[in-house]
Design an enzyme around this catalytic site. Structure first.
Site, PDB file in Angstrom:
ATOM      1  N   LYS A   1       1.132  -1.162   0.081  1.00  0.00           N
ATOM      2  CA  LYS A   1      -0.016  -0.119  -0.240  1.00  0.00           C
ATOM      3  C   LYS A   1       0.501   1.254  -0.172  1.00  0.00           C
ATOM      4  O   LYS A   1       0.446   2.332  -0.491  1.00  0.00           O
ATOM      5  CB  LYS A   1      -0.879   0.106   1.261  1.00  0.00           C
ATOM      6  CG  LYS A   1      -1.807  -1.018   1.090  1.00  0.00           C
ATOM      7  CD  LYS A   1      -3.344  -0.615   2.075  1.00  0.00           C
ATOM      8  CE  LYS A   1      -4.362  -1.388   1.711  1.00  0.00           C
ATOM      9  NZ  LYS A   1      -5.623  -1.333   2.539  1.00  0.00           N
TER      10      LYS A   1
ATOM     11  N   LYS B   1      -4.933  -9.242  -6.296  1.00  0.00           N
ATOM     12  CA  LYS B   1      -6.012  -9.458  -5.391  1.00  0.00           C
ATOM     13  C   LYS B   1      -7.121  -8.465  -5.618  1.00  0.00           C
ATOM     14  O   LYS B   1      -6.764  -7.600  -5.946  1.00  0.00           O
ATOM     15  CB  LYS B   1      -5.253  -9.410  -3.977  1.00  0.00           C
ATOM     16  CG  LYS B   1      -6.329  -9.702  -2.807  1.00  0.00           C
ATOM     17  CD  LYS B   1      -5.950  -9.132  -1.576  1.00  0.00           C
ATOM     18  CE  LYS B   1      -5.846  -7.683  -1.169  1.00  0.00           C
ATOM     19  NZ  LYS B   1      -5.832  -7.101   0.065  1.00  0.00           N
TER      20      LYS B   1
ATOM     21  N   LYS C   1     -10.949  -3.405  -2.698  1.00  0.00           N
ATOM     22  CA  LYS C   1     -12.076  -2.357  -2.644  1.00  0.00           C
ATOM     23  C   LYS C   1     -11.513  -1.015  -3.296  1.00  0.00           C
ATOM     24  O   LYS C   1     -12.117  -0.185  -3.911  1.00  0.00           O
ATOM     25  CB  LYS C   1     -12.401  -1.832  -1.267  1.00  0.00           C
ATOM     26  CG  LYS C   1     -12.912  -3.064  -0.361  1.00  0.00           C
ATOM     27  CD  LYS C   1     -13.736  -2.429   0.978  1.00  0.00           C
ATOM     28  CE  LYS C   1     -14.212  -3.528   1.882  1.00  0.00           C
ATOM     29  NZ  LYS C   1     -12.806  -3.665   2.912  1.00  0.00           N
TER      30      LYS C   1
END
Ligand code: TYM
Length: 337
Positions: free
Chosen positions: A114, A196, A199
């Site tokens: 991230k 993956k 969201k």
């Protein structure tokens, strides 16, 4: 507290809940409620480790609560509450700041992924995220943490921290174990099956949201990336088809062998059409229940507040124990705070 095993898990109320969240976590939470003392948490304080619009975050918190209830979380058998309503989560996370090492947190895959593009700009919260998650889990003396594969490393870190705390300050925390589903633990992006489903994927055609219309589901699945060749089986070298087949198996509840046999000699078009049908069949009733629940926001708020009130004493007790063990505060002769 009951003597049943304690199950705790959490979900960020940001973005829209997708079928990875559903098959990797939420559906299992609902299915396994009978045997345990269940606590499910809308982790809004985790969500603010990346920028959020305040009004939207509040909306999404109610939306996610309604989705979980529509998915079968039963307020009679499970607590469902908002993380920021129980202040001990942040307080215990701070104590864990005094236990965890920089090196441990630097090894966390989620942080590396991230923060990869903009490490200097990423928040401190993104780095210490796993400590808040550890606090969530440890506060309720959790035995089992049902999560998708991506969260396994965080639960293992939680276990390490609990072990270190107990060894240093005396037996305080229960050591939790992650439970990962055999299938559906890692649903991949439809536009790129090597990544993956997430969201924050954002792009159209990346994910199927559990609230998506039949048309949106159809368009995402029919345009999903597949592989060269034509065989329909789960195979590491064919991530696109494997992902679609895994979704089919998760949605229909069939076995891998039966699914592979069912699609033998059929083409990718058939696989995609059947995945669409299976998803629509599963999600349509959930969406109908969601619409009813979402129409009564006061009812949702009352339910979330009631749950927070019911479980807060457990969090308070564990936090008081940890605080005392570390020598914080003045304590009292009786050992109570
Ligand atoms: P979050 O909100 O990203 O995801 C919620 C759950 O969905 C699972 N999941 C997936 N499973 C399969 N395939 C995917 N593509 C996929 N994407 C997400 C996640 O593994 C998770 O179980 N850090 C957690 C929230 C959290 C938590 C906790 C979980 C905070 N505190 C304490 C357990 C215990 C997270 O970001 O989940």
């Amino acid at each position: 507290m009951s003597d049943k095993p304690v199950v705790f898990s959490g979900i960020q109320p940001s973005g829209t809940l997708h079928i990875g969240n559903y098959y990797g976590a939420v559906r299992r939470w609902a299915a396994e409620q009978g045997h345990n003392f269940n606590i499910f948490c809308l982790v809004d304080m985790h969500a603010i480790t990346v920028p959020q619009d305040p009004a939207e975050l509040r909306e999404k918190t109610l939306e996610t609560a309604a989705i979980l209830l529509a998915a079968g979380i039963d307020p009679q058998r499970s607590a469902l509450f908002v993380q920021s309503d129980v202040g001990e989560h942040a307080q215990l996370a701070w104590l864990l700041n005094g236990i965890a090492s920089m090196g441990q947190l630097q090894r966390m895959t989620q942080y590396k992924e991230k923060s990869a593009e903009r490490r200097e700009q990423s928040t401190v919260g993104l780095f210490t995220y796993p400590l808040l998650m550890a606090a969530d889990i440890l506060l309720y003396r959790t035995n089992f943490v049902p999560v998708g594969a991506d969260q396994k490393q965080h639960v293992e870190l939680t276990r390490d921290l609990a072990q270190r705390f107990n060894a240093t300050f005396g037996e305080t925390f229960v050591l939790p174990e992650p439970t990962i589903p055999a299938l559906g633990a890692r649903i991949m992006g439809l536009d790129d099956p090597t990544k993956k489903m997430s969201k924050s994927g954002g792009r159209s055609g990346h994910a199927v949201g559990v609230l998506d219309s039949a048309d949106a589901i159809k368009s995402a699945i029919m345009s999903a990336q597949t592989d060269s060749g034509s065989e329909i089986s789960i195979d590491r070298d064919r991530p696109g088809v494997s992902n679609l087949l895994s979704i089919y198996i998760a949605a229909t509840g069939t076995t891998r062998e039966a699914a592979e046999q069912h699609f033998a000699g059929k083409g990718y078009g058939t696989l995609k059409r059947e995945v669409v049908d299976a998803l629509v069949a599963e999600l349509a009733p959930l969406q109908a229940r969601y619409a009813e629940l979402r129409a009564s926001p006061d009812h949702l708020r009352a339910l979330l507040t009631r749950s927070a009130t019911a479980i807060r004493p457990i969090a308070q007790q564990t936090y008081a124990d940890a605080k005392r063990a570390m020598g914080l505060g003045l304590g009292s002769p009786g050992g109570q705070e």
